[in-house]
Write a protein that holds these residues in place. Structure first.
Motif, PDB file in Angstrom:
ATOM      1  N   TYR A 257      37.915 133.186  -0.058  1.00 21.62           N
ATOM      2  CA  TYR A 257      38.529 133.980   0.080  1.00 21.62           C
ATOM      3  C   TYR A 257      38.327 135.001   1.558  1.00 21.62           C
ATOM      4  O   TYR A 257      39.173 135.437   2.292  1.00 21.62           O
ATOM      5  N   LEU A 258      37.036 135.252   1.773  1.00 25.37           N
ATOM      6  CA  LEU A 258      36.506 136.333   2.798  1.00 25.37           C
ATOM      7  C   LEU A 258      36.223 135.419   4.028  1.00 25.37           C
ATOM      8  O   LEU A 258      36.373 136.083   5.035  1.00 25.37           O
ATOM      9  N   LEU A 259      35.487 134.450   4.045  1.00 20.07           N
ATOM     10  CA  LEU A 259      34.752 133.665   5.096  1.00 20.07           C
ATOM     11  C   LEU A 259      35.811 133.016   5.999  1.00 20.07           C
ATOM     12  O   LEU A 259      35.599 132.677   6.899  1.00 20.07           O
ATOM     13  N   VAL A 260      36.661 132.233   5.070  1.00 16.95           N
ATOM     14  CA  VAL A 260      37.412 131.317   5.789  1.00 16.95           C
ATOM     15  C   VAL A 260      38.797 131.829   5.784  1.00 16.95           C
ATOM     16  O   VAL A 260      39.540 132.780   5.484  1.00 16.95           O
ATOM     17  N   ASP A 261      39.266 131.902   7.178  1.00 11.92           N
ATOM     18  CA  ASP A 261      40.148 132.357   7.923  1.00 11.92           C
ATOM     19  C   ASP A 261      41.242 131.253   8.364  1.00 11.92           C
ATOM     20  O   ASP A 261      41.012 130.712   9.425  1.00 11.92           O
ATOM     21  N   PRO A 262      42.608 131.347   7.741  1.00 11.67           N
ATOM     22  CA  PRO A 262      43.008 132.079   6.615  1.00 11.67           C
ATOM     23  C   PRO A 262      42.343 131.508   5.354  1.00 11.67           C
ATOM     24  O   PRO A 262      41.907 130.536   5.358  1.00 11.67           O
ATOM     25  N   PRO A 263      42.417 132.481   4.263  1.00 11.91           N
ATOM     26  CA  PRO A 263      41.738 132.177   2.994  1.00 11.91           C
ATOM     27  C   PRO A 263      42.272 130.843   2.662  1.00 11.91           C
ATOM     28  O   PRO A 263      43.627 130.729   2.455  1.00 11.91           O
ATOM     29  N   LEU A 264      41.585 130.043   1.980  1.00 11.58           N
ATOM     30  CA  LEU A 264      42.068 128.870   1.330  1.00 11.58           C
ATOM     31  C   LEU A 264      42.897 129.239  -0.112  1.00 11.58           C
ATOM     32  O   LEU A 264      43.598 128.406  -0.499  1.00 11.58           O
ATOM     33  N   SER A 265      42.243 130.377  -0.642  1.00 11.62           N
ATOM     34  CA  SER A 265      42.924 130.540  -1.958  1.00 11.62           C
ATOM     35  C   SER A 265      42.503 132.093  -2.407  1.00 11.62           C
ATOM     36  O   SER A 265      41.362 132.505  -1.763  1.00 11.62           O
ATOM     37  N   SER A 266      43.219 132.916  -3.290  1.00 14.22           N
ATOM     38  CA  SER A 266      42.698 133.890  -3.664  1.00 14.22           C
ATOM     39  C   SER A 266      41.686 134.037  -4.823  1.00 14.22           C
ATOM     40  O   SER A 266      41.154 135.048  -5.136  1.00 14.22           O
ATOM     41  N   PHE A 267      41.510 132.633  -5.488  1.00 13.17           N
ATOM     42  CA  PHE A 267      40.556 132.339  -6.353  1.00 13.17           C
ATOM     43  C   PHE A 267      40.503 133.476  -7.695  1.00 13.17           C
ATOM     44  O   PHE A 267      41.450 133.342  -8.226  1.00 13.17           O
ATOM     45  N   LEU A 268      39.624 134.097  -7.502  1.00 14.24           N
ATOM     46  CA  LEU A 268      39.483 135.155  -8.652  1.00 14.24           C
ATOM     47  C   LEU A 268      40.674 136.256  -8.872  1.00 14.24           C
ATOM     48  O   LEU A 268      41.013 136.577  -9.790  1.00 14.24           O
ATOM     49  N   ASN A 269      41.302 136.396  -7.831  1.00 16.52           N
ATOM     50  CA  ASN A 269      42.199 137.453  -7.710  1.00 16.52           C
ATOM     51  C   ASN A 269      43.393 136.747  -8.545  1.00 16.52           C
ATOM     52  O   ASN A 269      44.161 137.542  -9.456  1.00 16.52           O
ATOM     53  N   GLU A 270      43.773 135.596  -8.425  1.00 16.93           N
ATOM     54  CA  GLU A 270      44.622 134.796  -9.145  1.00 16.93           C
ATOM     55  C   GLU A 270      44.338 134.828 -10.621  1.00 16.93           C
ATOM     56  O   GLU A 270      45.121 134.863 -11.469  1.00 16.93           O
ATOM     57  N   ILE A 271      43.006 134.586 -10.965  1.00 19.77           N
ATOM     58  CA  ILE A 271      42.561 134.481 -12.264  1.00 19.77           C
ATOM     59  C   ILE A 271      42.734 135.747 -12.932  1.00 19.77           C
ATOM     60  O   ILE A 271      43.308 135.696 -14.187  1.00 19.77           O
ATOM     61  N   PHE A 272      42.661 136.852 -12.396  1.00 22.42           N
ATOM     62  CA  PHE A 272      42.720 138.327 -12.931  1.00 22.42           C
ATOM     63  C   PHE A 272      43.938 138.355 -13.257  1.00 22.42           C
ATOM     64  O   PHE A 272      44.526 138.829 -14.143  1.00 22.42           O
ATOM     65  N   ILE A 273      44.938 138.251 -12.347  1.00 21.98           N
ATOM     66  CA  ILE A 273      46.575 138.225 -12.392  1.00 21.98           C
ATOM     67  C   ILE A 273      47.047 137.359 -13.525  1.00 21.98           C
ATOM     68  O   ILE A 273      48.030 137.886 -14.233  1.00 21.98           O
ATOM     69  N   LYS A 274      46.469 136.213 -13.856  1.00 21.53           N
ATOM     70  CA  LYS A 274      46.913 135.502 -14.811  1.00 21.53           C
ATOM     71  C   LYS A 274      46.371 135.988 -16.016  1.00 21.53           C
ATOM     72  O   LYS A 274      47.034 136.087 -17.285  1.00 21.53           O
ATOM     73  N   LEU A 275      45.312 136.476 -15.969  1.00 25.00           N
ATOM     74  CA  LEU A 275      44.676 137.066 -17.383  1.00 25.00           C
ATOM     75  C   LEU A 275      45.497 138.400 -17.708  1.00 25.00           C
ATOM     76  O   LEU A 275      45.710 138.727 -19.029  1.00 25.00           O
ATOM     77  N   ASP A 276      46.094 139.173 -16.864  1.00 18.91           N
ATOM     78  CA  ASP A 276      46.724 140.248 -17.010  1.00 18.91           C
ATOM     79  C   ASP A 276      48.043 139.894 -17.676  1.00 18.91           C
ATOM     80  O   ASP A 276      48.720 140.732 -18.424  1.00 18.91           O
TER      81      ASP A 276
END
Length: 316
Positions: free
Chosen positions: A153-172
């Motif tokens: 998410y941070l080092l690859v430009d553009p990000p390959l995936s939002s990864f944990l962000n998506e997991i948190f949103i799905k958990l919400d």
């Protein structure tokens, strides 16, 4: 962009804390779970007999006498004013041997519990090591998730995936506070990793002068010094989490301060624009992983030959 004075103070504190966070966090994210797992691997497998205990205790007593003689000799040299390079080298050798001797004594006490509740003490010891293994495995999974998220998410430009962000949103979406709880857990784990890295560096790396922290044996000035370092790092932990979880924490006060404002200040923004701290964090995590994988297994061999190191140093 014009920033307020409090925001600039926070930014400067974040810069200092980010340097410490990169070092302590990068080391701690790897050493925290691995130290727990290796502690389980090196655990005492069974209670030793009384004769074995007496034999080992006698050997430790001999080592203690040798260290006492070495310390007295160093004290006499200090009084005579002979404090050269050789003297400092011998002092470091004695300090290292004292630490190893204390670790051996604690290990011996674990292998031969005494008193009326010896069986209960041994049972709690076994449960403690099982707990270390469980927490170590869970921590290893979380550490891998953290490092993978930083790279993706941070080092690859553009990000390959939002990864944990998506997991948190799905958990919400499953339950309102579930994603928030997971978000808080990952942030808290990162802070614990910083503390673990700070304690490891303070005890292990001799080229960094940091007051060592030890359970039940930390002086008050050392404790306050380390608390100050951790407080500095805590600001950077917030900034790091606000950046790593920018998609999940968007439109929040933390994202506004540590995301937009901090990355727009003159002279400071380039450190965050080019992900300097993130690269350092991942690099130190990988180096620490190799340290444990390649060198930590030899610790037993180093400890077995430690009794002769004092005489070796004084023979030079």
């Amino acid at each position: 962009m014009r920033a307020t004075f409090p925001e600039y103070v926070v930014a400067l504190a974040t810069i200092v804390g980010s340097v410490l966070f990169t070092i302590f966090g990068g080391v701690g994210i790897a050493c925290l779970p691995l130290s727990l797992i290796f502690s389980f691997v090196r655990r005492p497998k069974a209670v030793i007999t009384r004769s074995q205990y007496i034999k080992e205790a006698t050997e430790l007593g001999k080592k203690a006498k040798e260290l006492k003689k070495a310390a007295e000799a160093l004290h006499q040299e200090e009084r005579s004013g002979n404090k050269g390079r050789k003297w400092r080298k011998n002092v470091k050798a004695v300090e290292k041997e004292l630490l190893l001797l204390e670790n051996d004594m604690n290990a011996l006490e674990e292998m031969y519990p005494q008193g009326e509740k010896a069986e209960a003490t041994w049972a709690f010891t076994v449960l403690a090591y099982i707990g270390k293994l469980i927490f170590g495995i869970v921590g290893l999974i979380v550490s891998i998730a953290w490092v993978a998220h930083i790279i993706i998410y941070l080092l690859v430009d553009p990000p390959l995936s939002s990864f944990l962000n998506e997991i948190f949103i799905k958990l919400d979406s499953v339950w309102g506070l579930l994603g928030t709880a997971a978000f808080a857990f990952f942030c808290f784990y990162l802070l614990i990793a910083v503390i673990a890295g700070e304690m490891m560096l303070g005890l292990k790396l001799v080229f960094i002068t940091i007051h060592p922290m030890k359970w039940g044996g930390t002086l008050m000035n050392s404790f306050l010094f380390n608390v100050g370092l951790i407080l500095l790092c805590s600001i950077s932990v917030i900034q790091f989490c606000a950046t790593a979880f920018a998609y999940y924490a968007q439109a929040t006060a933390a994202q506004e301060i540590f995301g937009h404002t901090l990355q727009s200040l003159r002279g400071i923004k380039y450190l965050y624009k080019y992900n300097v701290f993130q690269y350092g964090f991942v690099a130190l995590a990988i180096l620490t992983l190799f340290y444990y994988a390649l060198l930590d297994g030899e610790r037993g061999n180093r400890q077995e030959g430690s009794s002769s190191q004092i005489n070796f140093w004084f023979a030079l």
